[in-house]
Scaffold this active site. Structure first.
Site, PDB file in Angstrom:
ATOM      1  N   GLU A  38       0.782  -1.194  -0.160  1.00 57.35           N
ATOM      2  CA  GLU A  38      -0.034  -0.018  -0.051  1.00 57.35           C
ATOM      3  C   GLU A  38       0.746   1.399  -0.065  1.00 57.35           C
ATOM      4  O   GLU A  38       0.551   2.279  -0.603  1.00 57.35           O
ATOM      5  CB  GLU A  38      -0.952  -0.132   1.129  1.00 57.35           C
ATOM      6  CG  GLU A  38      -1.931  -0.944   1.058  1.00 57.35           C
ATOM      7  CD  GLU A  38      -3.032  -0.668  -0.143  1.00 57.35           C
ATOM      8  OE1 GLU A  38      -3.294   0.635  -0.217  1.00 57.35           O
ATOM      9  OE2 GLU A  38      -3.510  -1.744  -0.768  1.00 57.35           O
ATOM     10  N   CYS A  42     -12.346   1.877 -15.781  1.00 52.48           N
ATOM     11  CA  CYS A  42     -12.758   3.339 -15.375  1.00 52.48           C
ATOM     12  C   CYS A  42     -11.466   4.267 -15.418  1.00 52.48           C
ATOM     13  O   CYS A  42     -11.353   4.667 -14.399  1.00 52.48           O
ATOM     14  CB  CYS A  42     -13.629   3.419 -14.386  1.00 52.48           C
ATOM     15  SG  CYS A  42     -14.668   5.072 -14.240  1.00 52.48           S
ATOM     16  N   CYS A  66     -16.761   1.981 -20.941  1.00 49.59           N
ATOM     17  CA  CYS A  66     -18.256   2.025 -20.072  1.00 49.59           C
ATOM     18  C   CYS A  66     -18.978   0.671 -20.610  1.00 49.59           C
ATOM     19  O   CYS A  66     -19.723  -0.074 -20.023  1.00 49.59           O
ATOM     20  CB  CYS A  66     -18.904   3.225 -20.333  1.00 49.59           C
ATOM     21  SG  CYS A  66     -18.309   4.474 -19.582  1.00 49.59           S
ATOM     22  N   CYS A 120     -18.101  -2.117 -18.470  1.00 48.11           N
ATOM     23  CA  CYS A 120     -18.269  -1.834 -16.941  1.00 48.11           C
ATOM     24  C   CYS A 120     -19.081  -2.543 -16.273  1.00 48.11           C
ATOM     25  O   CYS A 120     -20.452  -2.250 -16.543  1.00 48.11           O
ATOM     26  CB  CYS A 120     -18.155  -0.264 -16.572  1.00 48.11           C
ATOM     27  SG  CYS A 120     -18.089  -0.131 -14.920  1.00 48.11           S
ATOM     28  N   CYS A 123     -24.550   3.721 -13.462  1.00 53.80           N
ATOM     29  CA  CYS A 123     -23.666   4.933 -13.357  1.00 53.80           C
ATOM     30  C   CYS A 123     -24.309   6.031 -14.076  1.00 53.80           C
ATOM     31  O   CYS A 123     -24.478   6.213 -15.162  1.00 53.80           O
ATOM     32  CB  CYS A 123     -22.258   4.439 -14.146  1.00 53.80           C
ATOM     33  SG  CYS A 123     -21.129   5.821 -14.233  1.00 53.80           S
TER      34      CYS A 123
HETATM   35  S1  SF4 Z   1     -19.857   3.083 -16.615  1.00 57.12           S
HETATM   36 FE1  SF4 Z   1     -19.167   4.594 -15.118  1.00 57.12          FE
HETATM   37  S2  SF4 Z   1     -18.065   3.574 -13.506  1.00 57.12           S
HETATM   38 FE2  SF4 Z   1     -18.090   2.325 -15.327  1.00 57.12          FE
HETATM   39  S3  SF4 Z   1     -16.312   2.856 -16.717  1.00 57.12           S
HETATM   40 FE3  SF4 Z   1     -18.158   4.094 -17.496  1.00 57.12          FE
HETATM   41  S4  SF4 Z   1     -17.758   6.299 -16.141  1.00 57.12           S
HETATM   42 FE4  SF4 Z   1     -16.696   4.381 -15.249  1.00 57.12          FE
END
Ligand code: SF4
Length: 334
Positions: free
Chosen positions: A47, A194, A201, A204, A210
């Site tokens: 970390e 992201c 997206c 994602c 989102c």
């Molecule tokens: S959907 Fe939202 S959280 Fe996912 S990559 Fe796109 S901006 Fe980022």
């Protein structure tokens, strides 16, 4: 009967947690060595190293050699600060190494197990304390590193937020049932999907919830780029009887590291070349001079070291570069 807002959001987050978890199981970076251990020291070390340094650099050059030299926090506590700085050499941001050493001594080589106690130790902020407590001791609390912050800004479509608001957002999205996997997944999602530029997206697992996915790069608001100030100095290589002058920095920045004397005014000697070093808050343009004696106005305490003993000292990055570049030649000449 109409479901309450809380219930609706709860089941929505539950679905997102499931998707995030599936994504993490399939795509997460499970083979990172600090994810294959519950040893608090190894997790803490990763970390701290990762605070300012990329995973690949830590993994390829620093994590394992450091552990070889300091296999436990108790060994760090027994060592001198200079020995710890030496093992940290090249990784930069040396206050991390000094804090690690102080922490090792303060807790007698055994880290406490709660984020509250960890946060009281030098160099361990709230997010790092929670990461260690979560990954080593299963404490159920969200973290807030740079990757997670970016996801939260986008997920909640916020261009700006205070620390307090960010922590509140982190708590809202958090999966308290799987704290370990959730926190690791969020870090991986920020690093792999992201991303700051060109977020994916379409891939994602959080996309259904989102709010910022239509224009993710609008969130958070971009910081205005500030121009890095440039400092200029002459770095002096001064030899006496086969040994070379060095000073030890006592300033907060680079404290404990050794460096060749720096001087800003005119010097007389042999000009050897120029070097450039970039630091977090300035760049250093240095001229390298070989001088017979140090200028009268040079007022820092110095010691003289043979090239062999310089090898053993913790040197600043530019000084290590100069040592490697010039000393083969200079030592033969002298
Ligand atoms: S959907 Fe939202 S959280 Fe996912 S990559 Fe796109 S901006 Fe980022």
């Amino acid at each position: 009967m109409k479901r309450s807002e809380d219930e609706r959001m709860g089941s929505r987050y539950k679905e997102l947690h499931e998707r995030l978890n599936l994504w993490y199981r399939e795509h997460g970076r499970h083979d990172l060595p600090w994810r294959q251990t519950r040893d608090p020291y190894r997790i803490y070390l990763s970390e701290i190293m990762l605070q300012q340094t990329q995973v690949s650099t830590v993994l390829e050059r620093f994590y394992f050699p450091f552990l070889e030299r300091f296999p436990t926090l108790a060994v760090v506590a027994e060592a001198s600060e200079e020995e710890v700085l030496k093992a940290w050499e090249g990784l930069g941001y040396y206050s991390r190494a000094r804090h690690l050493h102080r922490t090792a001594r303060l807790c007698n080589g055994v880290l406490p197990s709660t984020s509250q106690e960890l946060e009281r130790l030098p160099g361990i902020g709230r997010s790092t304390a929670r990461a260690i407590a979560c990954f080593a001791f299963d404490e159920a609390a969200p973290i807030l590193d740079a990757n997670v912050r970016r996801i939260l800004y986008r997920f909640f479509r916020r261009r700006k937020a205070t620390e307090r608001e960010l922590w509140r957002m982190a708590e809202r999205l958090f999966d308290a049932k799987r704290p370990y996997d959730y926190n690791q997944a969020m870090m991986d999602l920020g690093a792999m999907i992201c991303t700051p530029k060109d977020p994916r997206c379409d891939l994602c697992p959080l996309r259904e919830g989102c709010r910022g996915r239509q224009a993710p790069e609008r969130y958070p608001e971009a910081k205005k780029a500030s121009k890095t100030p440039v400092r200029r100095a002459k770095i002096l290589l001064c030899e006496r009887g086969g040994a070379w002058a060095l000073s030890q920095s006592r300033e907060r920045f680079h404290g404990g590291l050794w460096h060749f004397p720096r001087f800003e005014d005119e010097v007389s000697g042999e000009f050897l070349g120029r070097e450039l070093a970039r630091y977090s808050h300035f760049a250093l343009e240095a001229e390298i001079w070989r001088v017979a004696v140090l200028p009268k106005d040079y007022d820092k305490p110095i010691g003289f070291f043979t090239p062999k003993s310089i090898e053993e000292l913790p040197l600043g990055g530019i000084d290590r570069k100069i040592f490697k570049k010039y000393f083969g030649v200079l030592s033969v000449e002298s």
